[in-house]
Enzyme design. Structure first.
Site, PDB file in Angstrom:
ATOM      1  N   HIS A  99       0.867  -1.184   0.000  1.00 51.97           N
ATOM      2  CA  HIS A  99       0.000   0.000   0.000  1.00 51.97           C
ATOM      3  C   HIS A  99       0.899   1.228   0.000  1.00 51.97           C
ATOM      4  O   HIS A  99       1.812   1.321   0.800  1.00 51.97           O
ATOM      5  CB  HIS A  99      -0.911   0.002   1.229  1.00 51.97           C
ATOM      6  CG  HIS A  99      -2.046   0.975   1.117  1.00 51.97           C
ATOM      7  ND1 HIS A  99      -1.846   2.339   1.162  1.00 51.97           N
ATOM      8  CD2 HIS A  99      -3.369   0.798   0.925  1.00 51.97           C
ATOM      9  CE1 HIS A  99      -3.021   2.946   1.019  1.00 51.97           C
ATOM     10  NE2 HIS A  99      -3.955   2.037   0.874  1.00 51.97           N
ATOM     11  N   ARG A 118      -6.210  10.267  -0.447  1.00 53.69           N
ATOM     12  CA  ARG A 118      -5.879  10.730  -1.802  1.00 53.69           C
ATOM     13  C   ARG A 118      -7.143  10.898  -2.643  1.00 53.69           C
ATOM     14  O   ARG A 118      -7.270  11.813  -3.444  1.00 53.69           O
ATOM     15  CB  ARG A 118      -4.937   9.721  -2.483  1.00 53.69           C
ATOM     16  CG  ARG A 118      -3.474   9.974  -2.162  1.00 53.69           C
ATOM     17  CD  ARG A 118      -2.571   8.909  -2.740  1.00 53.69           C
ATOM     18  NE  ARG A 118      -2.760   7.630  -2.065  1.00 53.69           N
ATOM     19  CZ  ARG A 118      -2.808   6.465  -2.670  1.00 53.69           C
ATOM     20  NH1 ARG A 118      -2.698   6.392  -3.976  1.00 53.69           N
ATOM     21  NH2 ARG A 118      -2.978   5.361  -1.974  1.00 53.69           N
TER      22      ARG A 118
END
Lengths: 234, 544
Positions: free
Chosen positions: B318, B338
């Site tokens: 990740h 994000r």
């Protein structure tokens, strides 16, 4: 590279240990030789398995937290809670109604709450537990669902309630009632399910499955991107 | 609170914000992506891989840490256990109880099977609860399962098994509906429309969320439903071997009560393997977002029983694991940060990758920025990282967005005096997910008759790289399918007599390959983070 961390004194179930500063309660236990079985789960603050009670050598006041999220401090006295018994009502959600009275029917003991606020002071997620228990008493399902949303069901509130109530299970009942019956229905979801059932997308997907690797790559590179930032909030 | 020298770097991040408001970094072309991955993605470090020497996947490469366990010695001596004297006798045994196991158990129960769940930790203690960002389903009018299909194939580098992806995208909306009928609280607009966000590699806004507690919300509802349906379960009792019968079909499993150290024999007509991931093997020494029990047990047991594995050479790192403070090293900073608009920024305050590329691309770009270009930042503990500029979210979407959308993240950093609404987050890739696993068909069936599998322990649907929100989706889509199919199979199967002959054969194969003495016993069950007499090492601490 890293400097040698300072050692601090802690007490694990009464035993004096020294551990480097910068550990969590969980990693301090492991550093001190305890291999966890119960009292350890996601190790990231989401599962509620590592509910912990501590106080300080010269301060008897009990404090509560999640062992994987709380940093050790000098003179902490630590213990993990491996399991705590708690009542859960068994019900068929499909046969319930989103009626505030149902909460009291399934969890009749909630009327015994005398407002001591211990649950709120205990909650490691800093939720207003007593307030949503009051909402539950009034039958306000939506309020309970909203205020209890961030509950990780660690069970500390139930462990400390002098009346033996189980706020986290009462809250879960309310959230399920809200999600099932009170939340507004999503039309576009229902429409899409019928479209899929009617086979609307079958030919298109079949086409993609049969497209060669090169063609698939071309379509992927050329696909249009919806802006990530939705506009409706403006 | 950050140390002063990092605060100094934050000034640079703040200085470039106005420019970055309108700056867009273009998406990488496929060949640029391929070059970036080859040079910087951890999967491409050849010395970290080992070619398996025994079993059905002989010759396939897999990380050393997983190879050790796949080629491990059994914990069971088949001469001292009689598998025909069961403690429990059921139709469907579900091994592991995260989202996939719970879904399988509920559907098998609904189909009339006698179901028994066994799990290594508590019911629902699984990676599912740590999933924050959401669950994908193409249900908005401008979206379609075909677009979801294309996004998923592209994310997986076009190597995904098409039939599995088809099922994933077509079942997705009904999986969302199923969860809602069980009482999951999805984020919605006042008119009932789902509030959906986009993610890395998705071309539409398609993520269904429950604040940033999506997996927790899904899991706590499913766990409650298992209890309402009075489905039998056993906690702290991982499976340590599968039992076959003389027809080569599945016949049950041997469980270990980890507290009393007793073995428990379960006779079952069908077994559903839903044991999840492998993050706690710390591939290449990476920290992980995974829960305490994620040690690849299901892969080991299935492999030893003859089940084929697929894509076992690809792990997902990740992009945004926390690197500061030390207490939460490696823990997940959800992609939703994000998704909502935060950008990745180097030590000069500059963006270096489009923040919503697929995960393997973003992770590789961060590694390049730190290791290749030397534009990373170093924490007092010596970890490298780049800034994830979270305050951009409130700037783009209005004050209060972060508090409303990311309560778990705000809470986690507030504990350490970092206010992510005002200060950026320091991040570096962390071991998150195994893209591959047990090979299944669209019913979750493996090549071993009666053995089904679903969820992270399976492979194929994600190809070489999973997209955000497709893992929780996979749990419900394939968990439900496997549960239903296992119940159907259990009704029809003609049982043979149980045997552990496959374990004898396995040990012989290990001896012949000269591996029996070289390899540890497996499954591992739990990682060992306890400090040993030689003292505290970075390895031990990094384990968290």
């Amino acid at each position: 590279m890293a400097e040698q961390a300072r050692l601090i004194d802690i007490y694990i179930m009464g035993r004096h240990c020294q551990v480097p500063e910068g550990l969590t309660i969980l990693t301090a236990l492991e550093y001190s030789g305890y291999r966890m079985l119960r009292g350890c789960g996601c190790r990231a603050g989401f599962c509620g398995a590592c509910a912990t009670i501590y106080n300080f050598k010269n301060d008897p006041q009990l404090r509560y937290d999640l062992a994987c999220q709380k940093a050790v401090e000098p003179d902490m006295c630590l213990v993990q809670i491996p399991f705590f018994p708690a009542a859960k009502a068994v019900y068929d959600l499909e046969k319930l109604e989103p009626d505030g009275e149902k909460i009291k029917a399934l969890y009749p003991d909630i009327v015994k709450c005398f407002g001591c606020n211990t649950c709120t002071k205990t909650c490691p997620q800093e939720l207003e537990v007593m307030w949503f228990m009051t909402d539950a008493l009034r039958g306000d399902i939506r309020a309970v669902a909203d205020k209890s949303f961030d509950c990780v069901m660690c069970g500390l509130c139930a462990a400390r309630c002098p009346q033996g109530l189980v706020p986290y299970n009462v809250a879960l009942l309310c959230r399920r009632l809200y999600g099932r019956y009170l939340a507004p229905v999503s039309e576009h979801l229902d429409n899409r399910i019928s479209e899929i059932e009617s086979g609307k997308f079958d030919a298109e997907i079949e086409g993609l499955k049969e497209a060669g690797n090169k063609e698939l790559r071309r379509r992927y590179a050329e696909r249009d991107m919806e802006p990530a930032l939705e506009q409706h909030w403006e | 609170m950050y140390p002063a020298y990092l605060e100094e770097s934050i000034h640079l991040v703040e200085d470039t914000r106005v420019r970055r408001l309108i700056e867009t970094i273009p998406r990488l072309a496929e060949d640029e992506k391929a070059d970036l991955l080859r040079e910087y993605h951890p999967d491409y470090i050849a010395t970290s891989m080992h070619k398996l020497q025994v079993g059905i996947n002989k010759g396939d490469a897999t990380p050393l840490e997983l190879a050790d366990l796949l080629e491990g010695n059994s914990r069971i001596d088949p001469d001292r256990i009689d598998p025909s004297k069961p403690d429990h006798n059921v139709d469907v045994l579900v091994i592991g109880c995260g989202g996939a196991g719970a879904s399988a158990a509920l559907l098998a129960h609904e189909a009339g099977a006698r179901v028994f769940i066994t799990t290594k930790l508590r019911l629902g203690d699984a990676n599912t609860v740590g999933a924050q960002a959401g669950t994908q389903a193409a249900d908005r009018p401008n979206d379609s399962p075909a677009i979801h299909y294309l996004d998923t194939m592209g994310g997986g580098h076009f190597e995904n098994i098409p039939e599995l992806v088809e099922v994933l995208v077509k079942d997705a909306p009904s999986a969302i509906k199923w969860l809602e009928k069980l009482g999951v609280n999805w984020d919605k607009e006042p008119d009932g429309a789902m509030y959906e966000l986009s993610g890395g590699g998705t071309s539409r806004r398609r993520l269904h969320s429950a604040r940033d507690y999506t997996g927790l919300e899904e899991m706590r509802v499913l766990r409650d439903e298992l209890q309402n349906k009075k489905i039998d379960y056993l906690e702290f009792a991982p499976a340590v071997e599968l039992i076959l019968d003389d027809r080569g079909q599945i016949a049950g499993a041997i469980l270990l009560n980890m507290e009393t150290e007793e073995l428990i024999i379960v006779r079952a007509r069908a077994v559903v393997m839903t044991t999840g991931g492998i993050g706690r093997l710390h591939i290449q020494g990476f920290p992980t977002t995974n829960h305490y029990g994620a040690t690849a047990d299901g892969l080991v047991l299935a492999y030893r029983a003859g089940a084929e594995l697929i894509f076992i050479d690809t792990m997902q790192y990740h992009p945004t694991g926390a690197v500061y403070p030390l207490q939460i090293l490696g823990q997940l900073v959800t992609e939703k940060v994000r998704t909502l608009g935060a950008q990745l920024v180097n030590s000069n305050g500059e963006q270096f990758v489009m923040p919503l590329e697929p995960r393997d691309t973003v992770a590789s770009a961060i590694i390049r920025e730190c290791q290749g270009r030397q534009y990373g930042l170093r924490t007092p503990n010596g970890e490298l990282g780049v800034w994830l500029d979270s305050p951009m979210i409130d700037i783009l979407r209005g004050e209060g967005t972060i508090a409303r959308e990311l309560p778990a993240m705000v809470r986690q950093f507030r504990r350490f005096n970092i206010d992510i609404t005002r200060e950026p987050i320091l991040v570096y890739p962390t071991l998150h997910y195994q893209n591959g696993g047990i090979k299944i068909d669209t019913d979750g069936a493996t090549n071993v008759p009666g053995l089904y599998a679903a969820g992270e322990c399976t492979g194929g649907v994600h190809g070489r790289n999973r997209l955000i929100g497709n893992s929780t989706l996979e749990l419900f889509v394939f968990g439900r399918r496997a549960g239903r199919a296992a119940a159907r199979y259990a009704k029809e199967v003609k049982r043979g007599s149980p045997t552990l002959e496959h374990l004898r054969q396995w040990q012989k194969d290990l001896e012949r390959a000269g591996l029996a003495r070289e390899r540890p016993v497996s499954p591992r069950l739990l990682p060992d983070y306890v400090k040993r007499a030689h003292g505290y090492t970075r390895q031990v601490f990094q384990a968290d």
